[in-house]
Design a protein around this motif. Structure first.
Motif, PDB file in Angstrom:
ATOM      1  N   VAL A  83      48.636  32.078  42.731  1.00  0.00           N
ATOM      2  CA  VAL A  83      47.563  32.793  43.410  1.00  0.00           C
ATOM      3  C   VAL A  83      47.040  33.935  42.539  1.00  0.00           C
ATOM      4  O   VAL A  83      45.834  34.090  42.347  1.00  0.00           O
ATOM      5  CB  VAL A  83      48.054  33.367  44.756  1.00  0.00           C
ATOM      6  N   GLU A  84      47.998  34.710  41.979  1.00  0.00           N
ATOM      7  CA  GLU A  84      47.619  35.906  41.224  1.00  0.00           C
ATOM      8  C   GLU A  84      46.751  35.542  40.016  1.00  0.00           C
ATOM      9  O   GLU A  84      45.801  36.240  39.693  1.00  0.00           O
ATOM     10  CB  GLU A  84      48.867  36.652  40.743  1.00  0.00           C
ATOM     11  N   VAL A  87      43.282  34.660  41.274  1.00  0.00           N
ATOM     12  CA  VAL A  87      42.560  35.877  41.679  1.00  0.00           C
ATOM     13  C   VAL A  87      42.026  36.576  40.436  1.00  0.00           C
ATOM     14  O   VAL A  87      40.862  36.983  40.373  1.00  0.00           O
ATOM     15  CB  VAL A  87      43.485  36.829  42.468  1.00  0.00           C
ATOM     16  N   PHE A 101      44.803  44.241  56.468  1.00  0.00           N
ATOM     17  CA  PHE A 101      45.921  45.181  56.532  1.00  0.00           C
ATOM     18  C   PHE A 101      45.683  46.084  57.738  1.00  0.00           C
ATOM     19  O   PHE A 101      44.966  47.079  57.666  1.00  0.00           O
ATOM     20  CB  PHE A 101      46.025  45.967  55.227  1.00  0.00           C
ATOM     21  N   LEU A 112      41.532  47.704  48.380  1.00  0.00           N
ATOM     22  CA  LEU A 112      42.526  46.749  47.896  1.00  0.00           C
ATOM     23  C   LEU A 112      41.889  45.435  47.489  1.00  0.00           C
ATOM     24  O   LEU A 112      42.453  44.690  46.689  1.00  0.00           O
ATOM     25  CB  LEU A 112      43.614  46.537  48.941  1.00  0.00           C
ATOM     26  N   PHE A 115      41.815  45.591  43.999  1.00  0.00           N
ATOM     27  CA  PHE A 115      43.078  45.909  43.329  1.00  0.00           C
ATOM     28  C   PHE A 115      43.223  45.209  41.983  1.00  0.00           C
ATOM     29  O   PHE A 115      43.544  45.829  40.973  1.00  0.00           O
ATOM     30  CB  PHE A 115      44.267  45.527  44.220  1.00  0.00           C
TER      31      PHE A 115
ATOM     32  N   ALA B 224      48.862  49.364  47.567  1.00  0.00           N
ATOM     33  CA  ALA B 224      49.185  47.953  47.379  1.00  0.00           C
ATOM     34  C   ALA B 224      50.595  47.657  47.891  1.00  0.00           C
ATOM     35  O   ALA B 224      50.845  46.612  48.501  1.00  0.00           O
ATOM     36  CB  ALA B 224      49.064  47.577  45.902  1.00  0.00           C
ATOM     37  N   THR B 233      50.768  37.669  52.815  1.00  0.00           N
ATOM     38  CA  THR B 233      49.736  36.713  52.400  1.00  0.00           C
ATOM     39  C   THR B 233      48.457  37.454  52.016  1.00  0.00           C
ATOM     40  O   THR B 233      47.855  37.165  50.975  1.00  0.00           O
ATOM     41  CB  THR B 233      49.427  35.727  53.537  1.00  0.00           C
ATOM     42  N   ALA B 235      48.158  40.418  50.931  1.00  0.00           N
ATOM     43  CA  ALA B 235      48.345  41.110  49.660  1.00  0.00           C
ATOM     44  C   ALA B 235      48.253  40.136  48.482  1.00  0.00           C
ATOM     45  O   ALA B 235      47.614  40.426  47.476  1.00  0.00           O
ATOM     46  CB  ALA B 235      49.693  41.823  49.654  1.00  0.00           C
ATOM     47  N   ARG B 236      48.856  38.964  48.635  1.00  0.00           N
ATOM     48  CA  ARG B 236      48.790  37.986  47.543  1.00  0.00           C
ATOM     49  C   ARG B 236      47.335  37.608  47.254  1.00  0.00           C
ATOM     50  O   ARG B 236      46.942  37.444  46.100  1.00  0.00           O
ATOM     51  CB  ARG B 236      49.559  36.720  47.921  1.00  0.00           C
ATOM     52  N   LEU B 237      46.560  37.472  48.325  1.00  0.00           N
ATOM     53  CA  LEU B 237      45.156  37.085  48.131  1.00  0.00           C
ATOM     54  C   LEU B 237      44.356  38.162  47.413  1.00  0.00           C
ATOM     55  O   LEU B 237      43.293  37.892  46.866  1.00  0.00           O
ATOM     56  CB  LEU B 237      44.509  36.756  49.477  1.00  0.00           C
ATOM     57  N   GLY B 239      45.626  39.628  44.913  1.00  0.00           N
ATOM     58  CA  GLY B 239      46.210  39.632  43.577  1.00  0.00           C
ATOM     59  C   GLY B 239      47.386  40.585  43.440  1.00  0.00           C
ATOM     60  O   GLY B 239      47.819  40.889  42.333  1.00  0.00           O
ATOM     61  N   ILE B 240      47.891  41.094  44.587  1.00  0.00           N
ATOM     62  CA  ILE B 240      49.084  41.938  44.532  1.00  0.00           C
ATOM     63  C   ILE B 240      50.267  40.990  44.600  1.00  0.00           C
ATOM     64  O   ILE B 240      50.607  40.501  45.661  1.00  0.00           O
ATOM     65  CB  ILE B 240      49.132  42.906  45.735  1.00  0.00           C
ATOM     66  N   SER B 241      50.870  40.707  43.467  1.00  0.00           N
ATOM     67  CA  SER B 241      51.894  39.677  43.497  1.00  0.00           C
ATOM     68  C   SER B 241      53.167  40.246  44.096  1.00  0.00           C
ATOM     69  O   SER B 241      53.472  41.433  43.975  1.00  0.00           O
ATOM     70  CB  SER B 241      52.152  39.128  42.100  1.00  0.00           C
ATOM     71  N   ALA B 242      53.910  39.377  44.757  1.00  0.00           N
ATOM     72  CA  ALA B 242      55.171  39.783  45.363  1.00  0.00           C
ATOM     73  C   ALA B 242      56.118  40.300  44.274  1.00  0.00           C
ATOM     74  O   ALA B 242      56.902  41.221  44.507  1.00  0.00           O
ATOM     75  CB  ALA B 242      55.791  38.609  46.100  1.00  0.00           C
ATOM     76  N   LEU B 244      55.319  41.889  41.458  1.00  0.00           N
ATOM     77  CA  LEU B 244      54.929  43.246  41.081  1.00  0.00           C
ATOM     78  C   LEU B 244      55.396  44.234  42.143  1.00  0.00           C
ATOM     79  O   LEU B 244      56.013  45.259  41.837  1.00  0.00           O
ATOM     80  CB  LEU B 244      53.407  43.320  40.931  1.00  0.00           C
TER      81      LEU B 244
END
Ligand SMILES: Nc1ncnc2c1ncn2[C@@H]1O[C@H](COP(=O)(O)OP(=O)(O)OP(=O)(O)O)[C@@H](O)[C@H]1O
Ligand SMILES: [Mg+2]
Lengths: 253, 345
Positions: A83-84, A87, A101, A112, A115, B224, B233, B235-237, B239-242, B244
């Motif tokens: 996904v990352e 993105v 959120f 965000l 981000f 983030a 989910t 957050a992942r969308l 681009g905040i990867s789990a 990180l």
């Protein structure tokens, strides 16, 4: 079929999917999907409940493992799509459940959205946020409010706004009109149509087939995990099978 | 009871309460972001304190070798990932952060005599050694199973805890140690004496808490992390990867732990296994906050500190019992008042 050619056959292909299949455990939810979308194009996927539309978008976004051949921006993608990574390369999904959120303000939700661009060194988020506020002035009024307390329509706007802040190259929208009043639906679709001027490719999943076919260049009909029909939206809107199943009796043209 | 004793005990209680509050915050943070119940939190306190005291004794702390070893393992894991995903460009950076920095640190420590360095430099070196270990432990022990159940993650936590205790014994021996006080000032308030070191602990804890507040409320990385805790989910969308978020939260937890260790090292004798009990008391505070609310967790931790200090005076044999018994009415109250929330898939 001449469906490989969109409105503008020379625009570069953003996403090309060949023979995609997705399974939940032993159950196959999607089979043999072929789909492509070009820069500046709006492509819509319509289909009944449970056809696999959300599954398709989730798989394309890398949220679900998928088999098949996917190339994005000309780059061939391996089996474990991250996904990352997607993105970072401008793919953005507004998911069916929105995934806002809830305990953060509207403004922070939008922030965000930027981000990953921020992390990649871009510092233009204030500008892009202002652009989003121009598109959805309601969000500007509500910017201090917690996302969890927004009305249904405002949440949709926020979800779409948050995706736009990411400056997507491919924007995937899962039922952006879900639960909205007719006037706002019009507004949302007008926004979607206007977006393509910036060159973004839009993949639109919709229950509201009439509006979706009206705004899009090409369309796919997805039924029980397979594509049953595809073609330019204008042609599909006249297809008796589509009229019967998706446009209903109210359609008179 | 006389006022002087109350003041003395209150001072003591608030000092340890401040430390428990910091640890409770770290535990809430780590759990909210990664669902890991971080049993080894206290080990970072011990490692912080003992690393500093090793430096002050002019020894090369074992922490350094742990850092180099873990760094090499992380570099190996990350580079094989990069090779599989054709991301060769990342290799130099991976090597620099995981191998280069620890080796530079080792070179520096070998070149100077650490005992003669000014105290702030010793503290900075201690943090530089201990803090990256947090992120490395996340990378090696938790990241590969980030999607596992809370129970599975808890089991890994117990294993990491046991491993760190063992390493602590190996590095620092069974003897306890104290570090040089940061200050020998004291203030006279009526009949009572307020120790400068105590004031320092409380003030430094407050400063750290305020800094963390700003980090979470005002910076995009802090937001983030909160976003990940709220909606994985979503957050992942963005681009905040789990990965990180996990590394970041573990690094903060290690920072909070090591910082607490450095703060209490001059007033408490710390042994290789002292961290566990200290962490556990922070945990009681965190439980009072339901592993979710920062302010309640912090208040709970202060309460634990006060309770501990007063019970050590009036019923010293039962002091731990009293503190840990507190958890029973709290859990009862929580289970009666809170709705049951299904664990996320
Ligand atoms: N996590 C899951 N596990 C098992 N089956 C699932 C899962 N998610 C979806 N399905 C099934 O896969 C099929 C496709 O679901 P999907 O959500 O993609 O449909 P959809 O076309 O988006 O429907 P709708 O229009 O109602 O949103 C459905 O039969 C659904 O029950
Ligand atoms: Mg759906």
């Amino acid at each position: 079929m001449a469906t490989e050619l969109g409105e503008n056959p020379v625009a570069p292909v953003v996403l090309d999917v060949r023979d995609l299949s997705v399974s939940y455990g032993k159950v196959e939810a999607l089979r043999g999907i072929n789909l492509s979308i070009r820069k500046g194009e709006i492509v819509t996927v319509i289909g009944p409940n449970g056809a696999g539309k959300t599954t398709l978008l989730s798989a394309l976004m890398g949220l679900l493992p998928a088999k098949g051949d996917i190339s994005y921006l000309g780059e061939h993608q391996g089996t474990d799509r991250q996904v990352e990574h997607l993105v970072r390369h401008g793919m953005t999904l507004v998911p069916e459940r929105r995934e806002l959120f809830g305990e953060m303000s509207v403004e922070d939700n939008l922030l965000l959205g930027a981000f990953d661009r921020y992390r990649a060194g871009h510092r233009d988020h204030l500008e892009t946020m202002d652009q989003v506020y121009d598109i959805f002035p309601r969000l500007l009024e509500r910017r201090e409010q917690m996302a969890g307390t927004l009305s249904g329509g405002e949440r949709q706007m926020l979800a779409m706004g948050r995706a736009l802040v990411a400056k997507p190259k491919l924007l995937m929208l899962d039922e952006p009109s879900l639960g909205l009043a007719p006037l706002i639906i019009k507004e949302i679709f007008r926004t979607i149509a206007a977006l393509t001027k910036t060159g973004v490719a839009i993949l639109l999943v919709e229950q509201n087939a009439r509006a979706a076919l009206h705004v899009s260049d090409r369309a796919y009909v997805l039924e029980t995990g397979e594509i049953s029909l595809e073609g330019p939206s204008k042609e599909l809107a006249r297809d008796p099978r589509v009229i019967e199943s998706y446009l209903g009796l109210g359609h008179r043209h | 009871m006389d006022l002087q004793i109350v003041l003395l005990l209150g001072q003591d209680g608030i000092t340890s309460g401040a430390i428990y509050a910091l640890l409770a915050l770290a535990l809430v943070l780590v759990f909210a972001v990664t669902r890991v119940i971080f049993i080894p939190q206290g080990e970072f306190v011990a490692f912080g304190a003992l690393t500093l005291s090793s430096l002050q004794a002019g020894k090369l702390p074992g922490t350094l070798w742990l850092l180099i070893g873990l760094g090499a393992a992380v570099a190996f894991a990350d580079i094989s990932w990069a090779l599989r995903h054709h991301k060769m460009r990342r290799v130099p950076l991976i090597l620099f952060y995981n191998c280069g920095v620890p080796i530079l640190l080792a070179g520096y420590l070998l070149a100077v005599s650490p005992a003669t360095l000014p105290q702030p430099v010793q503290v900075a070196l201690t943090l530089a050694m201990v803090v990256p270990i947090g992120a490395m432990i996340y990378r090696l022990a938790y990241q590969p199973i980030a999607e596992a159940s809370v129970l599975m993650l808890l089991i890994v936590s117990v294993a990491v805890h046991v491993a760190l205790i063992g390493l602590g014994l190996l590095f620092f021996g069974a003897e306890g140690s104290r570090t040089t006080p940061f200050t020998d000032m004291s203030f006279q308030i009526g009949d009572a004496v307020l120790q400068g070191q105590t004031v320092l602990v409380v003030v430094a804890s407050l400063v750290l808490i305020v800094a963390l507040y700003f980090y979470f409320e005002r910076t995009i990385y802090g937001k983030a992390l909160r976003a990940t805790a709220m909606n994985r989910t979503g957050a992942r969308l963005m681009g905040i990867s789990a990965n990180l978020a996990g590394r970041l939260s573990f690094m903060l937890a290690a920072l909070i732990g090591a910082f607490s260790g450095v703060l209490i090292a001059p007033i408490t004798t710390i042994y290789y296994d002292s961290g566990f009990l200290i962490g556990l008391k922070g945990f009681v505070g965190a439980i009072i906050g339901g592993l979710a609310s920062y302010p309640i967790a912090a208040a709970g931790a202060i309460l634990v500190g006060l309770l501990e200090s007063f019970s050590s005076f009036y019923a010293s044999a039962f002091k731990e019992v009293i503190v840990f018994t507190l958890i029973i009415p709290v859990l009862l109250w929580r289970s009666l008042t809170s709705r049951h929330v299904e664990e996320e898939e």
